[in-house]
Design an enzyme around this catalytic site. Structure first.
Site, short mmCIF file in Angstrom:
data_model
loop_
_atom_site.label_atom_id
_atom_site.label_comp_id
_atom_site.label_asym_id
_atom_site.label_seq_id
_atom_site.Cartn_x
_atom_site.Cartn_y
_atom_site.Cartn_z
N ASP A 82 0.81 -1.21 0.00
CA ASP A 82 0.00 0.00 0.00
C ASP A 82 0.85 1.27 0.00
OD1 ASP A 82 -2.29 1.52 0.06
OD2 ASP A 82 -3.05 0.69 1.94
N GLU B 55 -13.98 1.87 0.03
CA GLU B 55 -13.40 2.28 1.31
C GLU B 55 -13.51 3.79 1.51
OE1 GLU B 55 -9.32 0.96 0.89
OE2 GLU B 55 -8.66 3.03 0.67
#
Length: 744
Positions: free
Chosen positions: A366, A421
């Protein structure tokens, strides 16, 4: 008058051209529909190109050129030669939107010179688009200073594009022109009756990811997100610059990005298994708490999903225990990691080796948030080292897909999208994604967020998204209870994450979309509205003619949070008319399984000859207990079963009393092998197909052996063994499913 020689068409075809005329070379696609023509200006020596499809101009005269330490190949070029090639290859991928990919194009490599140095321009024409790249031959270090390439759209072109951000987490608003702004690819343009999707492929670690900068006349010029030069070596290949051209269906179904990528670097891909995954990050809970993740592993297991992603906050002290526990539930574990912790090859090798030793199946890396050449090199090395440790990969906070999933098939998905998200997202945004970001590669949107709908979408819309948005590890982002208690539970249990066919049935980027995907013999259809309510009219002509199918339809109910379920018998001549609420949708599973099965129903399964029920001996809850016939007793549950969809028209038969699955002992393929119950493993000897034999009865066929459930010796007695035996059509091989209740 002096003359120049220029090549037209095939090698060896020479045409005399006046010295003050443009020299031009054309490449046409295999079916002749799409053509790209490269021109050399007679006085400036600058290159340009244009594109037509079926005679209509799609891209007007567009600049070519690249400035390097070997030479400034923007002007002053002289033609040297042309060579032609036919590209014709097929390949398959573990994570895919079609069973087989066909890479078919005609290619020309045009050689130009300037100051003793050469520039090679590779040009390809596909039936569904065009592509070109620069090659600089030789050896030694090379710097790339800038690129003069452009896409010159007609002045009337409109479309959809996001303003560039390095993680591609933005919207794709409608645009009346492309005369300004710095845009992130892909860019979707409408050119008269055609659509054009602009993108790039095969970056490797040799280049920056590019942007498109709008200018006068709808000219989109290639630019970089950094002022830093590209540092590479010769022989150098630039990324492919590409345009997918045709109908919206052409764009959505195209594999041009994958076709232009480097082929797979992995000789063995048997360990790469796409799947579905639970994910707790958006749903909440203490991410540092072992028990939080145990509960989500349990939920993933109950849904039959292959994986569970442990996001930021995990502790090395308990991950090995979680992996061991998840293994007992047939769930593989993925781990999140910040890219700062795996910046160097040494860091990657240390951590990936350790995690693989724990039994971890994949990594989510990420927060890249950059498109420079250095970051592109990091993606490549991460994919390589992960593959060496047999780890699957999901990139987040990252760039858009550029074909890396073909080169490194263990990269099953990547974000590069404004997904669930982020909170409540509009239905219109979801519709636009199918035709833009979703058209260039796997997209980790994390769909099925019922608790995230917030009035922006309906729950049926959310159920359709995993069909529309391909991600070869599909992360479901809601609480386990939201799926366990959903009317659409059996649909989500059965829904694959990798596909054998993909077809856009209808759609428009600002209105609605209906997409069909196939895995094996089963089709899955998702339809969503990006605004007003409508009736989705869905012809089923893609089904096999002459075959009867059952459609399980999950559509909008009486409110946004209500999913209505219905079953309908259909064929290739059927047309479904599905009412869709404003911002709503529907999800449909179409199976050739001829016996309708009600999701979540409990059945007694009655033998036609004896009238007795399929039961577990002595109401045992142990692995290996025999399965027999016995007179049905209403007060017991060892003679009641739930059918759990295993995909491909097969089911697991789960005993209500024990929670264990009907199983052929020792996975035998022999006639006479006894039936037992055993913990579900998803194996073929635990999967069964129900085939209608008339009169309300079915034969129950083992996927493993092809034999059917049979009462041994055609006995009428309580306690007689149930075995597998070749189909004879006798009454002791025929069974009736009678619904006696449902699970909560």
């Amino acid at each position: 008058m002096p003359f120049l020689r220029a090549l037209f068409g095939s090698i060896g075809l020479l045409t005399l051209v006046p010295a003050n005329a443009w020299a031009q070379w054309t490449v046409s696609s295999p079916n002749g529909s799409t053509s790209i023509s490269v021109s050399l200006h007679p006085s400036t020596g600058a290159l340009s190109y244009s594109v037509t499809q079926d005679g209509a101009v799609v891209l007007e005269s567009s600049a070519l050129g690249i400035s390097t330490s070997a030479g400034d190949f923007v002007n002053g070029l002289s033609f040297v030669s042309r060579s032609n090639a036919v590209i014709n290859e097929s390949y398959s991928l573990p994570g895919r939107k079609k069973a087989s990919y066909l890479n078919a194009a005609n290619e020309a490599v045009l050689r130009f010179s300037k100051g003793g140095q050469e520039l090679h321009l590779a040009v390809r024409a596909y039936d569904d688009g065009i592509a070109y790249r620069y090659r600089i031959p030789g050896s030694g270090a090379l710097s790339i200073y800038s690129e003069s390439s452009a896409f010159n759209l007609p002045d009337t072109a409109t479309g959809y594009a996001q303003s560039y951000v390095s993680n591609y987490e933005g919207y794709y608003p409608a645009r009346g022109s492309f005369t300004s702004g710095t845009l992130g690819m892909p860019v979707l343009a409408a050119v008269d009756t055609r659509w054009v999707l602009l993108a790039e492929s095969d970056l490797g670690g040799s280049y920056h990811t590019s942007q498109l900068t709008g200018g006068s006349g709808n000219t989109l010029r290639w630019s970089w997100p950094t002022a830093t030069s590209v540092n590479t070596s010769r022989q150098f290949n630039s990324p492919w610059r590409l345009a997918v051209i045709g109908s919206l269906a052409t764009l959505v179904e195209s594999s041009l990005v994958e076709n232009l990528s480097a082929p797979s670097q992995l000789a063995d891909t048997s360990w790469i298994r796409p799947g579905r995954s639970g994910w707790s990050w958006r749903a909440g809970g203490n991410q540092s708490d072992y028990n939080t993740h145990v509960s989500f592993v349990d939920s993933a297991s109950a849904m039959g999903w292959e994986y569970y992603l442990v996001d930021e906050g995990w502790q090395a002290s308990w991950v090995p225990s979680l992996v061991s526990y998840a293994n007992t539930k047939n769930v593989g574990i993925w781990l999140w990691v910040n890219d700062e912790d795996v910046k160097t090859e040494s860091q990657m090798r240390t951590l990936f080796s350790r995690w693989a030793g724990w039994g971890v199946r994949g990594v989510k890396v990420d927060f890249f948030d950059g498109d420079s050449q250095v970051t592109m090199q990091l993606y490549e090395k991460l994919a390589q080292v992960a593959a060496e440790n047999r780890l699957l990969v999901n990139f987040h906070g990252c760039t858009k897909p550029n074909g890396i999933g073909r080169k490194w098939p263990n990269v099953l998905t990547q974000e590069g999208v404004f997904g669930a998200e982020q909170g409540e997202l509009s239905a219109a945004h979801n519709v636009s994604l199918l035709f833009t970001r979703g058209a260039v590669g796997a997209m980790d949107y994390t769909p099925g967020a019922y608790s995230n709908a917030g009035g922006q979408t309906t729950w049926a819309h959310q159920t359709a998204l995993p069909v529309l948005f391909a991600s070869y590890v599909q992360h479901y982002s809601d609480h386990g209870a939201m799926y366990r208690d959903s009317v659409a539970r059996e649909f989500l249990r059965a829904l694959p994450s990798s596909w054998d066919d993909t077809r856009l049935l209808e759609g428009h980027p600002s209105q609605y979309a209906t997409l069909a995907r196939r895995r094996g013999n089963d089709w899955y259809v998702g339809t969503i509205s990006g605004g007003a309510g409508r009736t989705a009219v869905i012809p089923l002509s893609f089904l096999t003619a002459g075959t009867n199918y059952t459609a399980h339809i999950y559509r909008d109910g009486t409110s946004d949070n209500d999913i209505a379920y219905q079953v309908q018998q259909v064929s290739s001549t059927s047309v479904l008319n599905i009412p869709v609420r404003a911002n709503g949708g529907a999800a449909i599973r179409i199976t050739s399984q001829s016996v309708p099965v009600v999701p979540s129903a409990l059945y007694k399964i009655i033998n036609r000859q004896s009238g007795k029920a399929l039961a577990v001996q002595n109401a045992s809850r142990s692995d290996g207990a025999a399965v027999i016939q016995w007179a049905y007793v209403d007060s017991t549950t060892n003679d009641e079963w739930r059918l759990v969809d295993a995909g491909g028209g097969y089911y697991g038969l789960l005993n209500r009393n024990s929670g264990r699955t009907l199983d052929v002992y020792d996975a035998s393929a022999a006639a006479g092998a006894k039936l037992i119950q055993y913990t579900s493993r998803g194996s073929a000897n635990q999967q069964w197909q129900l085939t209608d034999v008339g009169g309300g009865y079915v034969r129950i066929v083992s996927r493993h052996s092809g034999m059917v459930l049979d009462v041994e010796s055609a006995s009428l007695a309580d306690g007689a063994n149930v075995i597998q035996w070749p189909w004879s059509g006798d009454a002791n091989q025929q069974w009736q499913l009678v619904q006696v209740g449902s699970v909560p």
